[in-house]
Write a protein that holds these residues in place. Structure first.
Motif, PDB file in Angstrom:
ATOM      1  N   VAL A  98       0.726  -1.037  -0.220  1.00 27.86           N
ATOM      2  CA  VAL A  98      -0.266  -0.216   0.087  1.00 27.86           C
ATOM      3  C   VAL A  98       0.632   1.321  -0.030  1.00 27.86           C
ATOM      4  O   VAL A  98       1.911   1.007   0.541  1.00 27.86           O
ATOM      5  CB  VAL A  98      -1.159  -0.122   0.982  1.00 27.86           C
ATOM      6  CG1 VAL A  98      -1.652   1.077   1.263  1.00 27.86           C
ATOM      7  CG2 VAL A  98      -1.814  -0.856   1.632  1.00 27.86           C
ATOM      8  N   THR A  99       0.074   2.143  -0.994  1.00 27.66           N
ATOM      9  CA  THR A  99       1.395   3.658  -0.764  1.00 27.66           C
ATOM     10  C   THR A  99       0.456   4.688  -0.375  1.00 27.66           C
ATOM     11  O   THR A  99      -0.717   4.468  -1.122  1.00 27.66           O
ATOM     12  CB  THR A  99       1.786   3.915  -2.405  1.00 27.66           C
ATOM     13  OG1 THR A  99       3.026   2.771  -3.008  1.00 27.66           O
ATOM     14  CG2 THR A  99       2.899   5.236  -2.192  1.00 27.66           C
ATOM     15  N   THR A 100       0.948   5.442   0.286  1.00 34.35           N
ATOM     16  CA  THR A 100       0.101   6.246   1.161  1.00 34.35           C
ATOM     17  C   THR A 100       0.183   7.686   0.677  1.00 34.35           C
ATOM     18  O   THR A 100       0.865   7.825  -0.259  1.00 34.35           O
ATOM     19  CB  THR A 100       0.254   6.529   3.018  1.00 34.35           C
ATOM     20  OG1 THR A 100       1.495   7.549   2.754  1.00 34.35           O
ATOM     21  CG2 THR A 100      -0.102   5.597   3.472  1.00 34.35           C
ATOM     22  N   ALA A 101      -0.486   8.490   1.009  1.00 33.24           N
ATOM     23  CA  ALA A 101      -0.477  10.110  -0.349  1.00 33.24           C
ATOM     24  C   ALA A 101       0.816  10.343   0.584  1.00 33.24           C
ATOM     25  O   ALA A 101       0.821  11.520  -0.715  1.00 33.24           O
ATOM     26  CB  ALA A 101      -1.786  10.959   0.933  1.00 33.24           C
ATOM     27  N   SER A 102       1.567   9.884   1.415  1.00 32.58           N
ATOM     28  CA  SER A 102       3.196  11.085   2.072  1.00 32.58           C
ATOM     29  C   SER A 102       4.028  10.451   0.601  1.00 32.58           C
ATOM     30  O   SER A 102       5.086  10.761   0.945  1.00 32.58           O
ATOM     31  CB  SER A 102       2.848  10.611   2.965  1.00 32.58           C
ATOM     32  OG  SER A 102       3.764   9.337   3.286  1.00 32.58           O
ATOM     33  N   GLY A 103       3.906   8.522   0.826  1.00 27.72           N
ATOM     34  CA  GLY A 103       4.444   8.668  -0.415  1.00 27.72           C
ATOM     35  C   GLY A 103       5.129   7.701   0.343  1.00 27.72           C
ATOM     36  O   GLY A 103       5.989   6.016   0.154  1.00 27.72           O
ATOM     37  N   LEU A 104       4.844   7.525   1.491  1.00 23.52           N
ATOM     38  CA  LEU A 104       4.927   6.386   2.609  1.00 23.52           C
ATOM     39  C   LEU A 104       4.290   4.440   1.851  1.00 23.52           C
ATOM     40  O   LEU A 104       2.970   4.266   1.569  1.00 23.52           O
ATOM     41  CB  LEU A 104       4.314   6.402   3.995  1.00 23.52           C
ATOM     42  CG  LEU A 104       5.144   5.099   4.989  1.00 23.52           C
ATOM     43  CD1 LEU A 104       6.031   5.523   5.123  1.00 23.52           C
ATOM     44  CD2 LEU A 104       3.972   5.151   6.411  1.00 23.52           C
TER      45      LEU A 104
ATOM     46  N   PRO B  36      10.874   7.145   2.091  1.00 27.66           N
ATOM     47  CA  PRO B  36      10.774   7.471   1.336  1.00 27.66           C
ATOM     48  C   PRO B  36      11.734   8.948   2.465  1.00 27.66           C
ATOM     49  O   PRO B  36      11.432   8.728   3.848  1.00 27.66           O
ATOM     50  CB  PRO B  36      10.330   8.261   0.517  1.00 27.66           C
ATOM     51  CG  PRO B  36       8.898   8.465   1.022  1.00 27.66           C
ATOM     52  CD  PRO B  36       9.461   7.596   2.617  1.00 27.66           C
ATOM     53  N   PRO B  37      12.799   9.604   1.463  1.00 24.08           N
ATOM     54  CA  PRO B  37      13.668  10.651   2.634  1.00 24.08           C
ATOM     55  C   PRO B  37      13.160  11.450   3.490  1.00 24.08           C
ATOM     56  O   PRO B  37      13.510  11.678   3.741  1.00 24.08           O
ATOM     57  CB  PRO B  37      14.889  11.443   1.424  1.00 24.08           C
ATOM     58  CG  PRO B  37      14.967   9.764   0.447  1.00 24.08           C
ATOM     59  CD  PRO B  37      14.151   9.032   0.293  1.00 24.08           C
TER      60      PRO B  37
ATOM     61  N   THR C 190      20.224  14.843   6.073  1.00 24.23           N
ATOM     62  CA  THR C 190      20.827  15.254   7.206  1.00 24.23           C
ATOM     63  C   THR C 190      20.782  14.346   7.907  1.00 24.23           C
ATOM     64  O   THR C 190      19.458  14.677   9.113  1.00 24.23           O
ATOM     65  CB  THR C 190      20.385  16.956   7.934  1.00 24.23           C
ATOM     66  OG1 THR C 190      18.951  16.936   7.708  1.00 24.23           O
ATOM     67  CG2 THR C 190      21.035  17.744   6.804  1.00 24.23           C
ATOM     68  N   PRO C 191      20.996  13.616   8.246  1.00 28.48           N
ATOM     69  CA  PRO C 191      21.090  11.567   8.841  1.00 28.48           C
ATOM     70  C   PRO C 191      21.745  12.066   9.807  1.00 28.48           C
ATOM     71  O   PRO C 191      22.136  13.270  10.692  1.00 28.48           O
ATOM     72  CB  PRO C 191      21.374  10.339   7.937  1.00 28.48           C
ATOM     73  CG  PRO C 191      22.460  11.094   7.318  1.00 28.48           C
ATOM     74  CD  PRO C 191      22.152  12.373   6.893  1.00 28.48           C
ATOM     75  N   PRO C 192      21.479  11.286  10.960  1.00 28.55           N
ATOM     76  CA  PRO C 192      21.821  11.527  11.894  1.00 28.55           C
ATOM     77  C   PRO C 192      23.397  11.844  12.563  1.00 28.55           C
ATOM     78  O   PRO C 192      24.090  10.566  12.391  1.00 28.55           O
ATOM     79  CB  PRO C 192      21.157  10.432  13.181  1.00 28.55           C
ATOM     80  CG  PRO C 192      20.352  10.120  12.862  1.00 28.55           C
ATOM     81  CD  PRO C 192      20.448  10.179  11.592  1.00 28.55           C
ATOM     82  N   PRO C 193      24.150  12.258  13.314  1.00 29.50           N
ATOM     83  CA  PRO C 193      25.535  12.539  13.140  1.00 29.50           C
ATOM     84  C   PRO C 193      26.442  10.854  13.179  1.00 29.50           C
ATOM     85  O   PRO C 193      25.824  10.578  14.905  1.00 29.50           O
ATOM     86  CB  PRO C 193      26.022  13.562  13.836  1.00 29.50           C
ATOM     87  CG  PRO C 193      25.339  14.176  14.436  1.00 29.50           C
ATOM     88  CD  PRO C 193      23.621  13.536  13.608  1.00 29.50           C
ATOM     89  N   GLY C 194      27.370  10.584  12.572  1.00 31.20           N
ATOM     90  CA  GLY C 194      27.462   9.352  12.823  1.00 31.20           C
ATOM     91  C   GLY C 194      26.817   7.850  12.288  1.00 31.20           C
ATOM     92  O   GLY C 194      27.495   6.696  13.002  1.00 31.20           O
ATOM     93  N   ALA C 195      25.495   8.076  12.329  1.00 36.32           N
ATOM     94  CA  ALA C 195      25.526   6.657  11.987  1.00 36.32           C
ATOM     95  C   ALA C 195      25.441   6.312  10.337  1.00 36.32           C
ATOM     96  O   ALA C 195      25.847   7.572   9.160  1.00 36.32           O
ATOM     97  CB  ALA C 195      23.290   7.504  11.645  1.00 36.32           C
TER      98      ALA C 195
ATOM     99  N   ASN D 239      19.303  11.022   1.922  1.00 36.86           N
ATOM    100  CA  ASN D 239      18.968  11.227   1.431  1.00 36.86           C
ATOM    101  C   ASN D 239      18.735   9.973   1.376  1.00 36.86           C
ATOM    102  O   ASN D 239      17.850   8.907   0.068  1.00 36.86           O
ATOM    103  CB  ASN D 239      19.185  11.523  -0.385  1.00 36.86           C
ATOM    104  CG  ASN D 239      18.602  13.484   0.007  1.00 36.86           C
ATOM    105  OD1 ASN D 239      18.272  13.945   0.623  1.00 36.86           O
ATOM    106  ND2 ASN D 239      20.192  13.833  -0.195  1.00 36.86           N
ATOM    107  N   ALA D 240      18.778   8.478   1.356  1.00 32.38           N
ATOM    108  CA  ALA D 240      18.417   7.311   1.611  1.00 32.38           C
ATOM    109  C   ALA D 240      17.278   6.803   1.490  1.00 32.38           C
ATOM    110  O   ALA D 240      16.369   6.873   2.926  1.00 32.38           O
ATOM    111  CB  ALA D 240      19.167   6.728   3.130  1.00 32.38           C
TER     112      ALA D 240
END
Length: 202
Positions: free
Chosen positions: A52-58, A129-130, A137-142, A147-148
């Protein structure tokens, strides 16, 4: 011969037809490439039935149904979950070692949206989606690149209003719970509690 057909149409030059067909082919290839780029989760991993794809792209797929007609968590709830997060290439970047309480108001938008769709006992796989994850801006050190697209396997064990949870924690810290008991599914400060109620070490 009527006046409409009195003037014959001039033939179209062969060169124009070739350019027209090349343009149509190029447009189709471009549309296909954009679809791949804009929806990598479906293209690379989420192919199949039940997605299922929601309106947000999830995008999500129910792995195990939860309570039929059960309630869903809201933004003011804390959910007790088990989860594993990975990248599209299969790299695991986070995994719960025990049932983990998460306030829906304190997680990335895609995770909050996912939990609001679930009922107790439900397991889902979700492609985020990103824009619904960490974006550029993923968490530092993660180990999450910018944009993953993130893939999560989530099981919703239980949920409770955050205000009720805080009241229970306050009562527990003041010794208000009989015999020091901890209610099932409630996480005391510094630890998580599984559905059976036995505390888990830090």
């Amino acid at each position: 011969m009527t006046t409409v057909t009195a003037v014959p149409l001039q033939p179209v030059k062969r060169g124009y037809l070739i350019w027209l067909w090349l343009g149509i082919i190029l447009a189709c290839v471009s549309a296909w490439a954009l679809a791949r780029q804009g929806d990598p989760a479906l293209v690379r991993e989420a192919r199949g039935h039940g997605i299922v794809t929601t309106a947000s792209g999830l995008q999500y797929k129910i792995v195990k149904p939860g309570e039929a007609g059960g309630a869903h968590p809201t933004a003011s709830d804390v959910a007790l979950i088990q989860y594993q997060g990975r990248l599209l290439d299969g790299t695991t970047f986070d995994k719960s070692e025990r049932p983990t309480p998460l306030p829906l108001s304190g997680v990335v938008p895609g995770f909050s949206e996912t939990l609001k769709l679930m009922t107790k006992g439900e397991k889902v796989r979700v492609w985020m989606p990103p824009s619904l994850g960490y974006g550029a801006t993923p968490p530092p050190g993660a180990p999450i690149p910018a944009n993953a697209t993130l893939v999560f396997d989530v099981e919703l064990i239980d949920f409770i209003p955050e205000t009720v949870l805080r009241q229970m924690q306050a009562q527990q810290s003041m010794g208000g719970m009989p015999g020091g008991a901890v209610p099932p599914g409630v996480a005391p400060p510094g630890g998580a509690i599984p559905p059976g109620g036995a505390p888990i070490g830090r």
